[in-house]
Design an enzyme around this catalytic site. Structure first.
Site, mmCIF file in Angstrom:
data_model
loop_
_atom_site.group_PDB
_atom_site.id
_atom_site.type_symbol
_atom_site.label_atom_id
_atom_site.label_comp_id
_atom_site.label_asym_id
_atom_site.label_seq_id
_atom_site.Cartn_x
_atom_site.Cartn_y
_atom_site.Cartn_z
ATOM 1 N N SER A 1 37.733 40.143 30.151
ATOM 2 C CA SER A 1 38.395 39.734 31.392
ATOM 3 C C SER A 1 39.000 38.341 31.274
ATOM 4 C CB SER A 1 37.396 39.727 32.555
ATOM 5 O OG SER A 1 36.916 41.006 32.842
ATOM 6 N N TYR B 1 55.245 48.492 36.690
ATOM 7 C CA TYR B 1 54.348 47.615 37.446
ATOM 8 C C TYR B 1 54.306 48.017 38.921
ATOM 9 C CZ TYR B 1 51.667 43.319 38.139
ATOM 10 O OH TYR B 1 50.673 42.409 38.418
ATOM 11 N N LYS C 1 51.950 40.961 44.148
ATOM 12 C CA LYS C 1 51.785 39.682 43.451
ATOM 13 C C LYS C 1 52.790 38.642 43.932
ATOM 14 C CE LYS C 1 48.401 40.621 40.502
ATOM 15 N NZ LYS C 1 47.105 39.907 40.495
ATOM 16 N N ILE D 1 47.842 41.088 28.758
ATOM 17 C CA ILE D 1 46.600 41.060 27.990
ATOM 18 C C ILE D 1 45.898 42.388 28.215
ATOM 19 C CG2 ILE D 1 44.364 39.918 27.683
ATOM 20 C CD1 ILE D 1 45.596 37.365 28.793
#
Length: 277
Positions: free
Chosen positions: A40, A178, A185, A214
């Site tokens: 995380s 997305y 966001k 990531i």
């Protein structure tokens, strides 16, 4: 003894490097919300805060996730009074976390929000087709919970502090797949700017952090995420993918007094991808 991950070893070595001198976060109290496992982004930040001297409080989502996060809490030196369940959809749990911090520490210097959620059918569909309930859920968990955290942190940040939340480039530009998290966001980043303005006179700084892609547990919910990572690695000026260590180090800097007059900006930790993406 449990074998350390490469990330944990990186920060253990860093602690040794700064041993004997006061770290830039020495004596600071930091709350981390959103650690799911040792991959995380929030864990990378917690390790960095700890390496530079901060004490850590952290949450876990529920009993199912506790088995993954308990060893991480132990590694960070989090005591049982400050290792607490927190599902922001469960009434009173977030408030209980801050109540425990008030009783145990009496103050808070750093709070990091790294949680996001949208129902799978809405996340994988067009924004045009997003359901009302799905949109409201995504906004509540991913955005409004940060506002709630800021409100609860404010009275504990008596000497100022720093609030962080995790965003992504899809808040600024359309990123394929997305989907609804882009508008959510974007709302999160805008909210952070307003919080920065309102809390600035009290010495409380607010930052959305925008890492490059990531491979985290949360990222697995995004369709064809591996393609986003491949594109970022090819197009970022650094030609490198960001790691949770990179995000942790940058966030620790922003949490320190070295960055006391930086606030309100979305900080990109993405190898420069946002300037060419």
């Amino acid at each position: 003894m449990t074998q350390l991950t490469a990330t944990e070893q990186f920060f253990e070595d860093l602690k040794e490097d700064v041993k004997g001198s006061a770290g830039p976060l020495e004596g600071k109290k930091a709350l981390i919300v959103g650690i799911a496992n040792d991959q995380s982004i929030a864990y990378g930040c917690a390790l960095a805060f700890r390496a530079f001297g901060a004490d850590i409080a952290m949450t876990y989502l529920n009993d199912k996730t506790q088995k993954y996060t308990q060893p991480l809490a132990d590694h960070l030196g989090v005591g049982p009074a400050l290792y607490l369940p927190c599902d922001v959809r469960v009434e009173g749990q977030l408030e209980a976390v801050f109540e425990a911090i008030g009783k145990t520490w009496g103050k808070l210097d750093i709070a990091l929000h790294s949680i996001a959620f949208a129902p799978r059918e809405d996340l994988h569909g067009r924004v045009t087709d997003c359901s009302r309930d799905g949109f409201l859920t995504a906004m509540d968990v991913s955005c409004h919970s940060f506002i709630r955290m800021a409100k609860l942190a404010e009275p504990l940040m008596k000497d100022g502090g720093a609030l962080f939340t995790m965003s992504y480039y899809g808040a600024e530009k359309v990123v394929e797949h997305y989907n609804v998290m882009g508008p959510v966001k974007a709302a999160l980043e805008a909210s952070a700017r307003y919080l920065a303005d309102e809390l600035g006179p009290k010495g409380i700084r607010v930052h959305p952090i925008s890492p490059g892609p990531i491979q985290t547990r949360a990222a697995t919910g995004i369709d064809r995420f591996d393609e986003l990572m491949e594109t970022a690695a090819q197009r970022a000026p650094s030609r490198m993918l960001v790691t949770i260590e990179d995000v942790g180090m940058a966030t620790a800097f922003l949490a320190s007094d070295f960055a006391k007059l930086i606030t309100g900006d979305t900080i990109h930790v993405d190898g420069g991808y946002h300037i060419v993406g």
